[in-house]
Design a protein around this motif. Structure first.
Motif, PDB file in Angstrom:
ATOM      1  N   ALA A 135      31.749 128.218  -5.123  1.00  0.00           N
ATOM      2  CA  ALA A 135      31.506 126.882  -5.877  1.00  0.00           C
ATOM      3  C   ALA A 135      30.806 127.277  -7.179  1.00  0.00           C
ATOM      4  N   TYR A 136      29.954 128.165  -7.138  1.00  0.00           N
ATOM      5  CA  TYR A 136      29.345 128.592  -8.430  1.00  0.00           C
ATOM      6  C   TYR A 136      30.243 129.287  -9.357  1.00  0.00           C
ATOM      7  N   TYR A 137      31.064 130.194  -8.963  1.00  0.00           N
ATOM      8  CA  TYR A 137      31.949 130.901  -9.715  1.00  0.00           C
ATOM      9  C   TYR A 137      33.205 130.173 -10.264  1.00  0.00           C
ATOM     10  N   SER A 138      33.682 129.138  -9.646  1.00  0.00           N
ATOM     11  CA  SER A 138      34.858 128.398  -9.994  1.00  0.00           C
ATOM     12  C   SER A 138      34.598 127.285 -10.644  1.00  0.00           C
ATOM     13  N   SER A 139      33.345 126.572 -10.427  1.00  0.00           N
ATOM     14  CA  SER A 139      33.108 125.341 -10.982  1.00  0.00           C
ATOM     15  C   SER A 139      33.301 125.237 -12.421  1.00  0.00           C
ATOM     16  N   GLY A 140      33.718 124.193 -12.989  1.00  0.00           N
ATOM     17  CA  GLY A 140      33.465 123.635 -14.226  1.00  0.00           C
ATOM     18  C   GLY A 140      32.601 122.318 -14.474  1.00  0.00           C
ATOM     19  N   ALA A 141      32.694 121.754 -15.566  1.00  0.00           N
ATOM     20  CA  ALA A 141      31.934 120.642 -15.823  1.00  0.00           C
ATOM     21  C   ALA A 141      32.692 119.491 -15.826  1.00  0.00           C
ATOM     22  N   GLU A 142      32.026 118.601 -14.781  1.00  0.00           N
ATOM     23  CA  GLU A 142      32.577 117.210 -14.800  1.00  0.00           C
ATOM     24  C   GLU A 142      34.067 117.279 -14.162  1.00  0.00           C
ATOM     25  N   ASP A 143      34.801 116.470 -14.706  1.00  0.00           N
ATOM     26  CA  ASP A 143      36.349 116.455 -14.168  1.00  0.00           C
ATOM     27  C   ASP A 143      37.094 117.714 -14.506  1.00  0.00           C
ATOM     28  N   GLU A 144      36.437 118.880 -14.954  1.00  0.00           N
ATOM     29  CA  GLU A 144      37.122 120.046 -15.003  1.00  0.00           C
ATOM     30  C   GLU A 144      38.115 120.150 -15.715  1.00  0.00           C
ATOM     31  N   ILE A 145      38.433 119.153 -16.846  1.00  0.00           N
ATOM     32  CA  ILE A 145      39.607 118.874 -17.715  1.00  0.00           C
ATOM     33  C   ILE A 145      39.747 120.290 -18.538  1.00  0.00           C
TER      34      ILE A 145
END
Length: 511
Positions: free
Chosen positions: A130-140
């Motif tokens: 989750a930490y490595y792959s996550s992006g901001a908010e909707d991950e657009i």
């Protein structure tokens, strides 16, 4: 100091008398838990146990006795003594890790960077993934970073002798590298591999590419620098601490230890909402890594670094980043120019206007970057911003005065080719290097770099280029880059992407 049995260790399992074992040494942390930057709860979770696995997940064992004078070694753990189930918090995690890796594909089956990501998704600890792959908010923006490359078409030339292709180039006018790719700074390497960022250092040295060493590494700066091979050049990425003395110290140390460039992150005055990370509320004790990321590898107190109380519910990113100074401005960049002789590069530039300002200050370069889509959602991809940066520098008569790097979404050798064609000096690779490290260690990272080189060589050959300087703007059609309409679905990227999830019902709860 004498030997301490597992039974004796287990007797000190509360706030009144708290011992933990880390790296074979037993420490009395009874007083330290009350001043611990991450709070007492996480230490008490490991009270009376061998906490090596939990501790090493994020930082070096050597760091613990340097945290605070109240951390007192009391003996050596007698590993030949009778082990109690409650003594070793790592047993269950080791079993879970083995289960996740059961039947894992071999390195020989990996054909592209997406394969590393697909394997990492299945084998990494969920919180780490989750930490490595996550992006901001909707991950657009996270998804757009890679999708943008598909709106750039290649225009091959034929009947060119491409029997010999040279992918080497020079960075910052001083470092000759094997290909126009560097390993960019990413935090918390030990979430993916017990050796952390030193794995990236060794792989970079083996393949003659540059590693940008991160401020928020889970290894110390010394650990990373000591892992270099002879004549290996490295860069240092800097988050500016509110205490400028701390910042000065870490910059001078990086320079004294031979770092060849200072990359100042300028796109993080506030942390983006990375909801995938927040949803899991990463529970390991990572906030204390901030103590060393202020720049003093001897370990400062939370008071001296100005560390604020951390809201751990906001996820790992916010827990490790609260020391970063939101007041950072152009005047601070001018101050840094008086501190160091290292070439200074701004990391996180997203407009041509800011690139022009950097060039006017005489900086060595900029990194066109949106922080891997982890900061401000719906902002533009690095590859889309790049032509604007080049055009504005040309209009200002400053093109060629500094180097332009770019990162975000690079997964193929063709992506690298397109960036060079649009004016980039080099390309930063972040998540792919972490996924390769997390799955296959150093060998995996070396294979990843080999894949980028092999793909780039193939593209250069089919495009009629024998060296990097042959790659020119007229070899690509970027006229659709800003339309945000992709006509072809990227099936590999879609396969490895994990969509955001809403809160889940607990159907097992009794009414």
């Amino acid at each position: 100091m004498g030997l301490v049995t597992y039974k004796q260790l287990a007797e000190h399992n509360n706030s009144g008398s708290c011992w933990i074992a880390v790296g074979g040494t037993v420490y009395d942390v009874t007083q330290f838990i009350h001043t611990h930057p991450g709070g007492a709860k996480i230490i008490l979770k490991e009270a009376g146990k061998d906490a090596t696995s939990a501790f090493e997940a994020v930082h070096s064992v050597e760091l613990l006795p340097r945290f605070d004078e109240t951390v007192k070694p009391v003996g050596t753990l007698d590993k030949s003594s009778e082990r109690l189930d409650s003594n070793d918090s790592s047993t269950a995690e080791a079993d879970a890790a083995a289960l996740r890796r059961a039947g894992m594909p071999s390195l020989g089956s990996v054909l592209n960077s997406f394969d590393f990501e697909a394997i990492a998704r299945q084998t990494m600890k969920p919180e780490a993934w989750a930490y490595y792959s996550s992006g901001a908010e909707d991950e657009i923006t996270l998804r757009e970073n890679h999708a943008a490359f598909h709106r750039i078409a290649l225009k091959p030339r034929v009947l060119v002798n491409v029997s010999h292709i040279d992918t080497s180039t020079t960075f910052l006018k001083q470092t000759r590298v094997s290909l126009p790719v560097y390993i960019t700074a990413c935090a918390l390497g030990k979430l993916g591999h017990p050796d952390g960022e030193t794995v990236l250092t060794r792989a970079a040295g083996a393949r003659n590419v540059v590693q940008m060493m991160p401020t928020l590494a889970s290894c110390s700066l010394d650990d990373m620098l000591n892992a270099r091979v002879d004549s290996q050049d490295t860069w240092f990425q800097l988050y500016v601490n509110a205490d400028r003395n701390v910042t000065r110290d870490v910059v001078l140390k990086a320079e004294a230890r031979g770092c060849k460039g200072l990359f100042v992150t300028v796109d993080a005055p506030q942390l983006g909402r990375r909801e995938k990370d927040m949803r899991l509320k990463y529970q390991e004790d990572i906030s204390d890594i901030i103590v060393k990321t202020g720049g003093d590898e001897e370990g400062e107190s939370s008071t001296s670094t100005g560390q604020k109380k951390v809201n751990r519910a906001m996820g790992a990113a916010r827990a490790i980043s609260s020391f970063i100074d939101p007041s950072l401005s152009w005047k601070d960049i001018e101050w840094l120019q008086t501190v160091t002789r290292m070439p200074i590069v701004l990391k996180g530039v997203q407009t041509g206007a800011d690139a022009v300002q950097a060039a006017k200050l005489g900086l060595a370069g900029v990194v066109v970057s949106n922080h891997g889509g982890r900061q401000l959602d719906t902002c533009r991809s690095g590859i889309e911003i790049l032509p604007e940066v080049v055009a504005d520098l040309k209009r200002a008569g400053l093109h060629g005065k500094m180097e332009i790097y770019v990162d975000g979404g690079f997964r193929r050798g063709s992506d690298v080719f397109k960036a060079i064609a649009l004016g980039a000096t080099g390309v930063g690779i972040g998540r792919p290097s972490l996924y390769a490290m997390s799955t296959f260690g150093q060998e995996g990272v070396e294979r990843l770099l080999d894949i980028f080189r092999e793909e780039l060589e193939m593209v250069m050959g089919l495009m009629g280029c024998t060296k990097i300087s042959d790659i020119t703007e007229d070899m690509v059609d970027a006229s659709h880059l800003s339309t945000r309409v992709s006509l072809v679905r990227d099936m590999l990227h879609q396969t490895v992407y994990e969509p955001l999830q809403p809160p889940q019902f607990n159907r097992s709860s009794k009414l």
